[in-house]
Design a protein around this motif. Structure first.
Motif, mmCIF file in Angstrom:
data_model
loop_
_atom_site.group_PDB
_atom_site.id
_atom_site.type_symbol
_atom_site.label_atom_id
_atom_site.label_comp_id
_atom_site.label_asym_id
_atom_site.label_seq_id
_atom_site.Cartn_x
_atom_site.Cartn_y
_atom_site.Cartn_z
ATOM 1 N N GLY A 99 -14.054 -11.750 -6.614
ATOM 2 C CA GLY A 99 -14.576 -10.728 -5.717
ATOM 3 C C GLY A 99 -15.221 -9.553 -6.436
ATOM 4 N N ARG A 100 -15.297 -8.449 -5.707
ATOM 5 C CA ARG A 100 -15.898 -7.223 -6.238
ATOM 6 C C ARG A 100 -14.846 -6.412 -6.990
ATOM 7 N N ALA A 101 -15.319 -5.386 -7.680
ATOM 8 C CA ALA A 101 -14.393 -4.477 -8.344
ATOM 9 C C ALA A 101 -13.605 -3.700 -7.293
ATOM 10 N N PRO A 102 -12.336 -3.436 -7.537
ATOM 11 C CA PRO A 102 -11.532 -2.731 -6.529
ATOM 12 C C PRO A 102 -11.981 -1.290 -6.337
ATOM 13 N N GLU A 103 -11.842 -0.818 -5.108
ATOM 14 C CA GLU A 103 -12.135 0.558 -4.739
ATOM 15 C C GLU A 103 -10.842 1.230 -4.298
ATOM 16 N N PRO A 104 -10.815 2.570 -4.234
ATOM 17 C CA PRO A 104 -9.560 3.243 -3.870
ATOM 18 C C PRO A 104 -8.932 2.734 -2.578
ATOM 19 N N ALA A 105 -9.747 2.413 -1.582
ATOM 20 C CA ALA A 105 -9.186 1.915 -0.323
ATOM 21 C C ALA A 105 -8.445 0.597 -0.529
ATOM 22 N N ASP A 106 -8.833 -0.164 -1.544
ATOM 23 C CA ASP A 106 -8.150 -1.436 -1.814
ATOM 24 C C ASP A 106 -6.728 -1.226 -2.300
ATOM 25 N N LEU A 107 -6.452 -0.047 -2.863
ATOM 26 C CA LEU A 107 -5.079 0.242 -3.264
ATOM 27 C C LEU A 107 -4.152 0.244 -2.056
ATOM 28 N N ARG A 108 -4.648 0.752 -0.945
ATOM 29 C CA ARG A 108 -3.820 0.763 0.270
ATOM 30 C C ARG A 108 -3.603 -0.666 0.778
ATOM 31 N N ARG A 109 -4.613 -1.504 0.649
ATOM 32 C CA ARG A 109 -4.433 -2.905 1.027
ATOM 33 C C ARG A 109 -3.442 -3.589 0.086
ATOM 34 N N ALA A 110 -3.515 -3.258 -1.196
ATOM 35 C CA ALA A 110 -2.572 -3.835 -2.157
ATOM 36 C C ALA A 110 -1.145 -3.415 -1.828
ATOM 37 N N VAL A 111 -0.966 -2.183 -1.397
ATOM 38 C CA VAL A 111 0.368 -1.716 -1.015
ATOM 39 C C VAL A 111 0.871 -2.492 0.197
ATOM 40 N N ARG A 112 0.017 -2.713 1.187
ATOM 41 C CA ARG A 112 0.432 -3.495 2.361
ATOM 42 C C ARG A 112 0.832 -4.904 1.957
ATOM 43 N N LEU A 113 0.047 -5.493 1.068
ATOM 44 C CA LEU A 113 0.367 -6.840 0.601
ATOM 45 C C LEU A 113 1.671 -6.842 -0.180
ATOM 46 N N SER A 114 1.885 -5.843 -1.012
ATOM 47 C CA SER A 114 3.121 -5.744 -1.779
ATOM 48 C C SER A 114 4.330 -5.663 -0.858
ATOM 49 N N ARG A 115 4.227 -4.863 0.173
ATOM 50 C CA ARG A 115 5.347 -4.741 1.113
ATOM 51 C C ARG A 115 5.623 -6.070 1.824
ATOM 52 N N ALA A 116 4.565 -6.755 2.216
ATOM 53 C CA ALA A 116 4.742 -8.037 2.889
ATOM 54 C C ALA A 116 5.386 -9.064 1.962
ATOM 55 N N VAL A 117 4.959 -9.080 0.705
ATOM 56 C CA VAL A 117 5.552 -10.005 -0.269
ATOM 57 C C VAL A 117 7.026 -9.683 -0.465
ATOM 58 N N GLY A 118 7.366 -8.408 -0.469
ATOM 59 C CA GLY A 118 8.763 -8.021 -0.605
ATOM 60 C C GLY A 118 9.623 -8.556 0.521
ATOM 61 N N VAL A 119 9.124 -8.464 1.747
ATOM 62 C CA VAL A 119 9.872 -8.985 2.880
ATOM 63 C C VAL A 119 9.996 -10.510 2.767
ATOM 64 N N GLY A 120 8.926 -11.150 2.357
ATOM 65 C CA GLY A 120 8.981 -12.602 2.158
ATOM 66 C C GLY A 120 9.986 -12.994 1.100
#
Length: 310
Positions: free
Chosen positions: A279-300
């Motif tokens: 994909g493209r280089a990450p942008e600051p808004a992608d950090l918030r998406r990464a946090v959401r993904l991290s939380r979901a992985v934690g629950v999993g």
């Protein structure tokens, strides 16, 4: 189902909830105390020697694991005490809420264009030299650190707690902390920290790959793509110099349609990593998406750990 296994699962769930609600203990954090004690041991034992480093790692990690074994034995016939100690141990070894908070703060600083503050803040996530990093490189560093630490600070301790109870929780966290303290290839720790780094690699072999699988499964919850995550993991996971960090970083890159990897500096040591993702280089808004993904992985990971413990 044996009572002791049900108690372990309940303790893991309660400890995870405590981390989610309260974050790290604010005073006398046991991991910080372990780090202070380990640093004192290092000052006494240090030598530019792999054998001396192996003794150091064995003493420090062995003490934490031994404490867990004593706690496990002492509560063998006391299910409530076993539950309480498992929950407390899980709480203090997890870092999910703190990781999410750091990711959100980095996103806020970078969105505001405050690069100097973001450079200073990056040290809360990783040991990368941030002195010369611009906004794009800071964003990449933070995104990679969120991915790697999702495995190290959430998935791995939960899985070790599921299979080995309190000793697994404390022993894993001890090794991971030692790796963070002495596992880098600086002139001081290239030999002395070798055993701690290799031991940390071994205990993370399966959790990191489980974290990658969970990342692919949870990708849609962060607006991502499971198939792309799986593809990036299988193709790019081994390009990273670490046998474990690249697994989940590649999975995050594919899930979020980003391109991670590159050249990093740690204490004057330059490390060149392969490209992870298409994909493209990450942008600051992608950090918030990464946090959401991290939380979901934690629950999993919690769900998997509870099933394994049962």
């Amino acid at each position: 189902m044996p009572l002791r296994l049900a108690v372990t699962a309940a303790g893991l769930i309660t400890g995870f909830a405590a981390d989610t609600l309260f974050g790290d203990p604010r005073r006398a954090h046991p991991v910080a105390l372990f780090g202070t004690a380990s640093a004192a041991v290092e000052r006494r034992l240090w030598a530019d020697s792999k054998p001396r480093g192996a003794v150091y790692a064995a003493l420090c990690a062995g003490a934490a694991t031994g404490l867990g074994l004593v706690a496990q034995a002492a509560t063998r016939r006391r299910p409530f005490a076993r539950f309480a100690l498992t929950a407390a141990s899980t709480w203090v070894v997890l870092g999910g809420r703190g990781l999410a908070a750091e990711g959100q703060e980095m996103a806020r600083l970078l969105e505001a264009g405050d690069v100097p503050a973001a450079r200073a803040r990056l040290s809360h996530l990783c040991a990368r030299d941030a002195t010369e990093l611009d906004s794009a490189e800071l964003t990449r560093a933070a995104t990679e650190s969120i991915a790697e630490n999702t495995s190290d600070a959430v998935v791995a301790p939960l899985l070790w707690g599921a299979v080995a109870g309190i000793p697994g929780l404390l022993g894993y966290r001890a090794l991971n902390t030692l790796d963070a303290m002495v596992g880098y290839r600086s002139p001081r720790h290239r030999n002395f920290g070798w055993a701690a780094a290799r031991a940390d690699d071994v205990v993370n072999l399966l959790p990191s790959r489980a974290g990658a699988v969970l990342t692919a499964a949870c990708a849609p919850l962060a607006g991502g793509w499971a198939r792309a995550s799986w593809k990036a993991w299988r193709r790019d996971g081994a390009r990273h110099p670490s046998p474990n960090a690249g697994q989940v970083e590649a999975a995050f890159a594919g899930a979020l349609d980003l391109r991670l990897g590159g050249t990093n500096s740690y204490g004057g040591e330059v490390e060149r990593r392969g490209t992870l993702g298409d994909g493209r280089a990450p942008e600051p808004a992608d950090l918030r998406r990464a946090v959401r993904l991290s939380r979901a992985v934690g629950v999993g990971a919690l769900a998997v750990a509870a099933v394994v413990a049962r």
